[in-house]
Design a protein around this motif. Structure first.
Motif, mmCIF file in Angstrom:
data_model
loop_
_atom_site.group_PDB
_atom_site.id
_atom_site.type_symbol
_atom_site.label_atom_id
_atom_site.label_comp_id
_atom_site.label_asym_id
_atom_site.label_seq_id
_atom_site.Cartn_x
_atom_site.Cartn_y
_atom_site.Cartn_z
ATOM 1 N N GLN A 116 -12.414 78.468 -17.732
ATOM 2 C CA GLN A 116 -13.537 78.142 -16.855
ATOM 3 C C GLN A 116 -13.175 78.405 -15.402
ATOM 4 O O GLN A 116 -12.014 78.616 -15.049
ATOM 5 N N ILE A 117 -14.185 78.346 -14.559
ATOM 6 C CA ILE A 117 -14.029 78.558 -13.124
ATOM 7 C C ILE A 117 -13.876 77.197 -12.451
ATOM 8 O O ILE A 117 -14.489 76.219 -12.858
ATOM 9 N N SER B 94 -22.823 78.313 -20.565
ATOM 10 C CA SER B 94 -22.369 79.239 -21.608
ATOM 11 C C SER B 94 -21.207 80.057 -21.086
ATOM 12 O O SER B 94 -21.059 80.265 -19.873
ATOM 13 N N GLN B 95 -20.395 80.536 -22.006
ATOM 14 C CA GLN B 95 -19.216 81.311 -21.659
ATOM 15 C C GLN B 95 -18.869 82.207 -22.846
ATOM 16 O O GLN B 95 -18.633 81.724 -23.951
ATOM 17 N N THR C 122 -18.743 86.757 -19.324
ATOM 18 C CA THR C 122 -19.974 86.291 -18.687
ATOM 19 C C THR C 122 -20.032 84.765 -18.786
ATOM 20 O O THR C 122 -19.856 84.198 -19.861
ATOM 21 N N ILE C 123 -20.250 84.133 -17.642
ATOM 22 C CA ILE C 123 -20.236 82.676 -17.566
ATOM 23 C C ILE C 123 -21.476 82.217 -16.815
ATOM 24 O O ILE C 123 -21.836 82.781 -15.768
ATOM 25 N N VAL D 45 -20.830 86.109 -13.222
ATOM 26 C CA VAL D 45 -21.113 84.676 -13.090
ATOM 27 C C VAL D 45 -22.574 84.484 -12.719
ATOM 28 O O VAL D 45 -23.073 85.084 -11.764
ATOM 29 N N THR D 46 -23.258 83.640 -13.482
ATOM 30 C CA THR D 46 -24.633 83.249 -13.175
ATOM 31 C C THR D 46 -24.645 81.791 -12.750
ATOM 32 O O THR D 46 -24.104 80.928 -13.445
ATOM 33 N N LEU D 47 -25.252 81.521 -11.592
ATOM 34 C CA LEU D 47 -25.449 80.156 -11.115
ATOM 35 C C LEU D 47 -26.934 79.846 -11.124
ATOM 36 O O LEU D 47 -27.724 80.539 -10.456
#
Length: 337
Positions: A10-11, A29-30, A38-39, A76-78
């Motif tokens: 994880q980040i 999701s990861q 893709t996270i 990375v999607t926020l």
């Protein structure tokens, strides 16, 4: 054919630095898809404390400024919660900032990007820190026509520096201009604008010299140093929105507003203030003045406001007459202190 497997790490998120602010980030999701990790996270911007002066005024969570570590080569999607940034900014070194593209930030709630370095800073807008202000002040006060003083300290003991800019001549009846900024701490564009204005005013140029020859400028760059340093959105450290704190009971009036009120009362006792500017900014694409309506202000005051606004609009591609905003005069605002 896309293959999806569980990703490894994880980040890490953090905001433990000046102006930093975030509430939390939740992993959604990861996976690894076609060789790319893709996270997706739900990112929550932090609300200001509840306002003790006006409990019915909802706290803001507009400002965010945080660091992500472990992002290199990951998509990375926020999903941004509580805020409304239109294409916010990122930086790999916390100094040089780039705006997310319209593809990377397609709406106010989404940021999608594959980062080139392992550590990245993300902010609602380019941060303008109290430390930067103190550094700029040291540049400005080198000029003979700039004096530095203080109107007092904030709730948490931070200084509220005041710049007085004028040529040291004996000319009488100089015009008086008062400017203050950064009431709402998330509104950093207004401070970048004000910094450039001060740079121009103190410059050793014929134009700046003419301005200083005929005018005294009193400039309070930060009215809310605690809110800036501690990463608030629209309040001071105690949750008070100082923009509407001017006629609240004394027990819930902030030290910052009391300091400003005392200074302005002393300034007005010496004579008229010809221009009063309260610097704000917004996420919209145009400039505007908030003009008090004719019905709630004197004829002279309304005339002066409209004159200033129209002079600013003239030949200005960023400020159209249709962008003017109007509101009713109220004692809760600084302009009628």
């Amino acid at each position: 054919m896309f293959a999806a497997v569980t990703a490894s790490a994880q980040i890490k998120f953090s905001a433990n630095f000046e102006c930093g602010s975030m509430e939390k980030a939740e992993l959604v999701s990861q996976e690894i898809t076609n060789g790319t990790e893709t996270i997706t996270y739900n990112f929550y911007s932090r609300f200001d404390p509840a306002n003790p002066a006006r409990p019915t005024l909802a706290p803001s969570a507009r400002w965010y400024y945080f660091k992500m570590t472990g992002v290199k080569d990951k998509l990375v999607t926020l999903n941004v919660k509580n805020s409304d940034a239109r294409r916010p900014y990122y930086s790999y070194d916390n100094e040089n900032w780039t705006r997310f593209s319209s593809v990377e930030s397609p709406d106010e709630k989404t940021i999608i990007k594959k980062y080139e370095q392992d550590e990245v800073y993300i902010a609602y807008y380019i941060p303008y820190t109290y430390s930067r202000l103190l550094g700029k002040i040291q540049e400005w006060v080198k000029y003979d026509w700039v004096d530095l003083s203080s109107i007092g300290q904030s709730e948490h003991g931070r200084n509220m520096p005041l710049l007085t800019i004028t040529n040291k001549n004996l000319k009488e009846n100089k015009k008086v201009v008062y400017i203050h900024g950064r009431v709402h701490t998330s509104e950093t564009p207004g401070t970048w604008h004000l910094e450039r204005m001060i740079d121009d005013l103190v410059a050793d140029t014929p134009y700046a010299n003419a301005l200083r020859e005929n005018t005294v400028y009193y400039i309070l760059p930060f009215t809310n140093p605690d809110g800036v340093v501690e990463g608030m959105s629209r309040s001071n450290s105690n949750g008070v929105n100082m923009e509407v704190n001017w006629d609240d009971p004394e027990e819930v009036t902030t030290k910052e507003v009391k300091n400003m009120r005392a200074f302005l009362q002393g300034l007005l006792a010496k004579g008229n203030v010809d221009v009063f500017l309260n610097m704000h900014s917004q996420s919209m694409h145009q400039a505007t003045y908030w003009v008090h309506t004719a019905e709630t202000s004197s004829d002279k005051f309304y005339k002066d406001l409209m004159l200033l606004a129209n002079l600013t609009i003239n030949d200005n591609p960023y400020f159209a007459k249709g962008d003017l905003c109007f509101s009713k005069m109220g004692s809760r605002y600084a302009s009628v202190c």
